[in-house]
Design a protein around this motif. Structure first.
Motif, PDB file in Angstrom:
ATOM      1  N   PHE A 171      51.510 -33.795 -27.686  1.00 55.73           N
ATOM      2  CA  PHE A 171      50.765 -34.749 -28.505  1.00 55.73           C
ATOM      3  C   PHE A 171      49.363 -35.081 -27.981  1.00 55.73           C
ATOM      4  CE2 PHE A 171      55.316 -35.633 -29.159  1.00 55.73           C
ATOM      5  CZ  PHE A 171      55.395 -35.388 -30.514  1.00 55.73           C
ATOM      6  N   GLY A 172      49.052 -34.683 -26.759  1.00 53.56           N
ATOM      7  CA  GLY A 172      47.710 -34.907 -26.232  1.00 53.56           C
ATOM      8  C   GLY A 172      47.269 -36.355 -26.341  1.00 53.56           C
TER       9      GLY A 172
ATOM     10  N   ILE B 164      62.172 -37.656 -28.214  1.00 54.93           N
ATOM     11  CA  ILE B 164      62.918 -37.060 -27.100  1.00 54.93           C
ATOM     12  C   ILE B 164      62.174 -35.799 -26.665  1.00 54.93           C
ATOM     13  CG2 ILE B 164      65.127 -36.128 -26.339  1.00 54.93           C
ATOM     14  CD1 ILE B 164      66.422 -37.665 -28.692  1.00 54.93           C
ATOM     15  N   PRO B 165      61.514 -35.814 -25.510  1.00 54.93           N
ATOM     16  CA  PRO B 165      60.610 -34.715 -25.136  1.00 54.93           C
ATOM     17  C   PRO B 165      61.257 -33.333 -25.103  1.00 54.93           C
ATOM     18  CG  PRO B 165      60.304 -36.601 -23.682  1.00 54.93           C
ATOM     19  CD  PRO B 165      61.513 -36.887 -24.507  1.00 54.93           C
ATOM     20  N   LYS B 166      62.400 -33.216 -24.456  1.00 56.48           N
ATOM     21  CA  LYS B 166      63.042 -31.911 -24.282  1.00 56.48           C
ATOM     22  C   LYS B 166      63.483 -31.310 -25.608  1.00 56.48           C
ATOM     23  CE  LYS B 166      65.079 -28.655 -21.760  1.00 56.48           C
ATOM     24  NZ  LYS B 166      64.321 -27.691 -20.904  1.00 56.48           N
ATOM     25  N   LEU B 167      63.859 -32.153 -26.574  1.00 61.00           N
ATOM     26  CA  LEU B 167      64.406 -31.675 -27.842  1.00 61.00           C
ATOM     27  C   LEU B 167      63.367 -31.556 -28.948  1.00 61.00           C
ATOM     28  CD1 LEU B 167      67.747 -33.735 -28.005  1.00 61.00           C
ATOM     29  CD2 LEU B 167      67.336 -31.512 -26.937  1.00 61.00           C
TER      30      LEU B 167
ATOM     31  N   VAL C  79      55.724 -42.319 -28.599  1.00 62.55           N
ATOM     32  CA  VAL C  79      56.055 -42.648 -27.218  1.00 62.55           C
ATOM     33  C   VAL C  79      57.234 -41.803 -26.724  1.00 62.55           C
ATOM     34  CG1 VAL C  79      55.236 -45.003 -27.620  1.00 62.55           C
ATOM     35  CG2 VAL C  79      57.675 -44.525 -27.759  1.00 62.55           C
ATOM     36  N   GLN C  80      57.491 -41.884 -25.420  1.00 61.41           N
ATOM     37  CA  GLN C  80      58.528 -41.070 -24.771  1.00 61.41           C
ATOM     38  C   GLN C  80      59.880 -41.778 -24.794  1.00 61.41           C
ATOM     39  OE1 GLN C  80      57.626 -40.158 -20.678  1.00 61.41           O
ATOM     40  NE2 GLN C  80      59.624 -39.239 -20.274  1.00 61.41           N
TER      41      GLN C  80
ATOM     42  N   TYR D 150      57.304 -36.903 -19.544  1.00 62.72           N
ATOM     43  CA  TYR D 150      55.940 -37.400 -19.742  1.00 62.72           C
ATOM     44  C   TYR D 150      54.955 -36.241 -19.903  1.00 62.72           C
ATOM     45  CZ  TYR D 150      51.928 -40.518 -19.013  1.00 62.72           C
ATOM     46  OH  TYR D 150      50.766 -41.240 -19.173  1.00 62.72           O
ATOM     47  N   LEU D 151      55.086 -35.232 -19.041  1.00 60.61           N
ATOM     48  CA  LEU D 151      54.197 -34.074 -19.104  1.00 60.61           C
ATOM     49  C   LEU D 151      54.376 -33.305 -20.415  1.00 60.61           C
ATOM     50  CD1 LEU D 151      54.445 -32.791 -15.419  1.00 60.61           C
ATOM     51  CD2 LEU D 151      52.504 -33.956 -16.493  1.00 60.61           C
ATOM     52  N   ARG D 152      55.618 -33.218 -20.878  1.00 57.94           N
ATOM     53  CA  ARG D 152      55.851 -32.522 -22.143  1.00 57.94           C
ATOM     54  C   ARG D 152      55.263 -33.312 -23.309  1.00 57.94           C
ATOM     55  NH1 ARG D 152      57.791 -28.595 -24.998  1.00 57.94           N
ATOM     56  NH2 ARG D 152      59.107 -28.906 -26.837  1.00 57.94           N
TER      57      ARG D 152
END
Length: 227
Positions: free
Chosen positions: A115-116, A46-49, A72-73, A108-110
């Motif tokens: 993780f590059g 979860i990107p935001k968290l 993955v996202q 996606y950007l986060r």
């Protein structure tokens, strides 16, 4: 992608662990079980968290064991904009295309920032909730892989669809995830192997799954997964 492994010449299976955002005891226990048994897995973050502790951990593990891990996202912040039980979604009817595309893009950007090169560009919608606007956003953002529950309206999608076919968790009457008993887990797994061809996806949540417990492991020992 590294997460597929063969169970016979006609079938491949992958395991997907959703709701990953921190390195707590339950996550590390599940992660260790899969790693020690050399079972490749997809981790839906979860990107935001997602915490720095988690990104540091997964980046280190991915660098050391690249064939066992895909990162993955999983949505953006896993917020429920739908109903209380059966109609949960972060991406769905009450949100227009622009709102959905914005959140998916932010996530996606986060993921790229956290993780590059270790980020596998794939999207999992929380609660398996999505609609045509979600898929339109995925196509528009050129995200190459989508993993939901198999519902793909339309035939003009540009992404690869890798749905999960069976869940290793269940839900109670209040809509909360609960662990399956190991005997039911094995029956569902074998039934899915019998009816599915090609790629088979297994969904689990480390907070509830019994896959790493001794009774489930013992029952799996000696089972012919080739069906």
């Amino acid at each position: 992608m590294q997460f597929l492994f063969a169970i016979d010449f006609m079938k491949y299976i992958y395991i997907r662990d959703d709701d990953v955002y921190k390195c707590d005891k339950k996550f590390k226990r599940m992660f260790s079980f899969l790693k020690e048994n050399k079972i490749p897995a997809v981790y839906g973050v979860i990107p935001k968290l997602a915490t720095k502790n988690l990104s540091d951990f997964l980046n280190r593990e991915k660098n050391e064991n690249p064939n066992l891990i895909d990162i993955v996202q999983h949505g953006f912040k896993h917020q429920n904009y739908g109903g209380k039980i059966k109609n949960k979604y972060e991406f769905g009817p009450s949100r227009n295309f622009t709102q959905q595309r914005t959140d998916i893009s932010k996530g996606y950007l986060r993921m790229e920032k956290l993780f590059g090169k270790n980020f596998t560009p794939a999207f999992i919608p929380p609660y398996h909730g999505y609609n045509r606007n979600t898929l339109k956003a995925i196509n528009d953002l050129k995200i190459p892989i989508f993993s939901g529950d198999g519902r793909i309206p339309g035939k003009r999608n540009k992404f690869i669809n890798l749905p999960t076919n069976i869940s290793l968790n269940d839900y109670n009457k209040k809509g909360k995830s609960v662990a399956l008993k190991s005997n039911i887990l094995i029956k569902r797994l074998l039934a899915s192997l019998g009816r599915c061809r090609g790629i088979i996806g297994l969904l689990l949540h480390h907070n509830f799954c019994l896959l790493y417990t001794s009774d489930a492991a013992d029952e799996l020992d000696g089972v012919d997964l080739g069906g």
